[in-house]
Design a protein around this motif. Structure first.
Motif, short mmCIF file in Angstrom:
data_model
loop_
_atom_site.label_atom_id
_atom_site.label_comp_id
_atom_site.label_asym_id
_atom_site.label_seq_id
_atom_site.Cartn_x
_atom_site.Cartn_y
_atom_site.Cartn_z
N ALA A 389 0.83 -1.21 0.00
CA ALA A 389 0.00 0.00 0.00
C ALA A 389 0.86 1.26 0.00
CB ALA A 389 -0.93 -0.01 1.22
N TRP A 390 1.92 1.27 0.82
CA TRP A 390 2.81 2.44 0.84
C TRP A 390 3.45 2.66 -0.52
CZ3 TRP A 390 2.37 6.06 4.18
CH2 TRP A 390 2.02 5.80 5.51
N LEU A 391 3.85 1.57 -1.18
CA LEU A 391 4.47 1.70 -2.50
C LEU A 391 3.47 2.25 -3.53
CD1 LEU A 391 6.64 -1.55 -2.80
CD2 LEU A 391 7.43 0.79 -2.46
N SER A 392 2.22 1.81 -3.47
CA SER A 392 1.22 2.30 -4.43
C SER A 392 0.95 3.79 -4.23
CB SER A 392 -0.09 1.50 -4.30
OG SER A 392 -0.71 1.74 -3.06
N VAL A 393 0.98 4.24 -2.98
CA VAL A 393 0.77 5.66 -2.69
C VAL A 393 1.97 6.48 -3.18
CG1 VAL A 393 0.59 7.36 -0.82
CG2 VAL A 393 -0.81 5.29 -0.77
N ILE A 394 3.18 6.04 -2.84
CA ILE A 394 4.38 6.77 -3.25
C ILE A 394 4.50 6.78 -4.77
CG2 ILE A 394 6.90 6.77 -3.16
CD1 ILE A 394 6.65 5.47 -0.37
N GLY A 395 4.16 5.67 -5.41
CA GLY A 395 4.27 5.58 -6.86
C GLY A 395 3.42 6.62 -7.56
N PHE A 396 2.19 6.82 -7.08
CA PHE A 396 1.33 7.80 -7.74
C PHE A 396 1.83 9.22 -7.49
CE2 PHE A 396 -2.67 10.33 -8.15
CZ PHE A 396 -2.87 10.09 -9.50
N LEU A 397 2.46 9.47 -6.35
CA LEU A 397 3.07 10.78 -6.12
C LEU A 397 4.19 11.03 -7.12
CD1 LEU A 397 3.22 10.88 -2.20
CD2 LEU A 397 1.51 11.90 -3.72
N VAL A 398 4.95 9.99 -7.45
CA VAL A 398 5.99 10.11 -8.47
C VAL A 398 5.35 10.41 -9.83
CG1 VAL A 398 7.85 8.89 -9.68
CG2 VAL A 398 7.57 8.59 -7.21
N VAL A 399 4.25 9.73 -10.12
CA VAL A 399 3.53 9.97 -11.38
C VAL A 399 3.08 11.42 -11.46
CG1 VAL A 399 1.43 9.45 -12.67
CG2 VAL A 399 2.78 7.60 -11.72
N MET A 400 2.51 11.94 -10.40
CA MET A 400 2.00 13.31 -10.42
C MET A 400 3.13 14.32 -10.56
SD MET A 400 -1.13 12.95 -10.58
CE MET A 400 -1.48 14.71 -10.61
N PHE A 401 4.30 14.04 -9.97
CA PHE A 401 5.43 14.95 -10.18
C PHE A 401 5.86 14.90 -11.65
CE2 PHE A 401 9.93 15.95 -10.53
CZ PHE A 401 9.95 17.21 -9.95
N THR A 402 5.83 13.72 -12.25
CA THR A 402 6.18 13.60 -13.67
C THR A 402 5.23 14.41 -14.53
OG1 THR A 402 7.03 11.37 -13.26
CG2 THR A 402 6.56 11.95 -15.54
N LEU A 403 3.94 14.39 -14.19
CA LEU A 403 2.95 15.10 -14.99
C LEU A 403 2.95 16.59 -14.74
CD1 LEU A 403 -0.10 12.67 -14.64
CD2 LEU A 403 1.44 12.90 -16.58
N VAL A 404 3.09 16.98 -13.47
CA VAL A 404 2.93 18.38 -13.09
C VAL A 404 4.28 19.07 -12.92
CG1 VAL A 404 1.98 19.96 -11.38
CG2 VAL A 404 0.74 17.86 -11.97
N GLY A 405 5.12 18.52 -12.05
CA GLY A 405 6.38 19.17 -11.73
C GLY A 405 7.30 19.32 -12.92
N VAL A 406 7.44 18.26 -13.70
CA VAL A 406 8.36 18.30 -14.84
C VAL A 406 7.88 19.29 -15.90
CG1 VAL A 406 9.37 16.95 -16.71
CG2 VAL A 406 9.18 15.97 -14.43
#
Length: 420
Positions: A389-406
């Motif tokens: 569960a922790w990995l699935s939560v962290i993974g989506f945060l990485v996805v959102m940084f890829t979409l928004v932050g980058v």
């Protein structure tokens, strides 16, 4: 075509409010069962069906928005941040619909539908005019690469929702030992992160509605010694400037809460034309997020994780764990095709190289490696339950940084986000 685009925008708004109504109905299905004089299970099932019908209607209207904007704009509407985030929100609802039909878990709607609502609201922050495609986007690979990448990411969003629900269900919020308190703090950090995003969206809309604007003139020296030239640019702030651009002058300043000038200037290493404005936006998001978080804490008088945990009573955590894993299992191969394989083929066609170490490419690879590690640890090492569960939560945060932050912070070949 202008009438068709106007109709398309109206469909977007209708879909947004239908999703909001569906979220309320999902809440009624789950919270209302406690006060129902009849069978709580029957109450939850009845209102869950109504809520699902509402979310499905919203999806239909959003599909109409997508198709009519495609026809009116002349190209698939995924070419800038407004269009892509709108499409991503639609795909999240498609993924939710698929998972809901498989598992019939009403509670999932209470967490998945708000993700769509937040992404749609975030999309509306950006300029909404139809923009002509730049040369590198004029390819049929645009349809293949972007749509498949978004489809994969949408299942990651559902995995995030299920994983976060699992944590709220299983973390011991009454525990006093160090391990329990550490888990409680991290759940609270996730809540705070979500609230910061919501606060950013709300703040932008409030000041946009008020017509706020302050303008600075920034002078920047570009080039190398012996061939330097001075570039002067205007920087428009739509949020009250707490921080001014580096080495800039005020051209026009609209006072706010007695503030007649910025409190300080961006540091020297933030000398990009929009760096100070972005830093200002981050500060505003954190400030308003902290205020909203504080208000919510005062209302519930306890940590948000503790307040949310009773909602999970009676929910089998193994079901949530299974949903989170299955969503990634479905989304990962789709993401692999769209975000990596077809993306590299398109890069070769557009730029003459399969890989250029562009920031967006690098972070897409990081996302892929992260979810590859997740599946490896899940299948080979038996990482289930809390670790998964922790990995699935962290993974989506990485996805959102890829979409928004980058797209918004790091300049690169993919910097065509249509940012105002």
């Amino acid at each position: 075509m202008s009438d068709l685009l106007s109709f398309s925008s109206n469909m977007f708004v209708v879909a947004f409010f239908l999703y909001c109504a569906a979220f309320i109905l999902f809440a009624v299905a789950l919270m209302g069962r406690r006060w129902s004089n009849r069978d709580p299970v029957a109450h939850s099932k009845k209102w869950g069906k109504i809520a699902f019908i509402g979310s499905s209607l919203g999806l239909i209207f959003q599909l109409v928005f997508f198709v009519t904007r495609w026809i009116g704009g002349g190209h698939i509407p995924v070419s800038n941040m407004y269009e892509f985030m709108s499409f991503l929100s639609m795909m999240v609802m498609v993924a939710f619909t698929v998972v809901f039909l498989i598992y019939k878990k009403t509670l999932l709607g209470l967490f998945a539908v708000p993700i769509t609502i937040i992404i749609m609201a975030y999309a509306a922050v950006f300029p909404q005019e139809v923009q002509p495609l730049i040369p590198s986007l004029q390819s049929y690979w645009l349809k293949i690469h972007v749509t498949l990448a978004a489809a994969g990411e949408s299942f990651f969003a559902i995995s995030f929702a299920a994983g976060f629900m699992y944590l709220i269900r299983t973390v011991d919020f009454k525990g006093k030992d160090k391990k329990a308190k550490r888990k409680q703090r991290w759940v609270e950090v996730i809540f705070f992160s979500i609230i910061v995003v919501i606060s950013f969206i709300a703040t932008v809309f409030i000041f946009r509605a008020a017509g706020y604007e302050s303008v600075f003139t920034q002078t920047k020296v570009a080039g190398q010694e012996g061939a330097q030239n001075t570039v002067t640019a205007k920087v428009s702030y739509k949020l009250p400037p707490i921080v001014a651009p580096y080495q800039s002058k005020i051209e026009s300043f609209e006072p706010f809460l007695g503030m007649k000038k910025p409190l300080f200037e961006a540091p020297s290493w933030m000398n990009g034309v929009n760096a100070g404005r972005k830093f200002n936006t981050i500060i505003w998001s954190l400030l308003t997020g902290a205020i909203l978080y504080g208000i919510l804490r005062l209302i519930v008088r306890k940590p948000l994780g503790t307040a949310a945990s009773p909602l999970m009573e009676g929910i089998d955590p193994d079901d949530l764990d299974e949903i989170s894993y299955r969503a990634i299992a479905i989304g990962f191969p789709i993401f692999t095709l769209g975000a990596l394989i077809f993306a590299m083929i398109w890069a070769e066609v557009a730029w003459g190289t399969f890989w250029s170490w562009d920031p967006k490419e690098v972070w897409a690879l990081i996302c892929w490696l992260f979810y590859s590690a997740y599946l490896h640890l899940r299948l080979s090492r038996g990482w289930q339950g809390g670790k998964s569960a922790w990995l699935s939560v962290i993974g989506f945060l990485v996805v959102m940084f890829t979409l928004v932050g980058v797209n918004l912070v790091i300049a690169g070949l993919h910097s065509y986000a249509g940012v105002d």
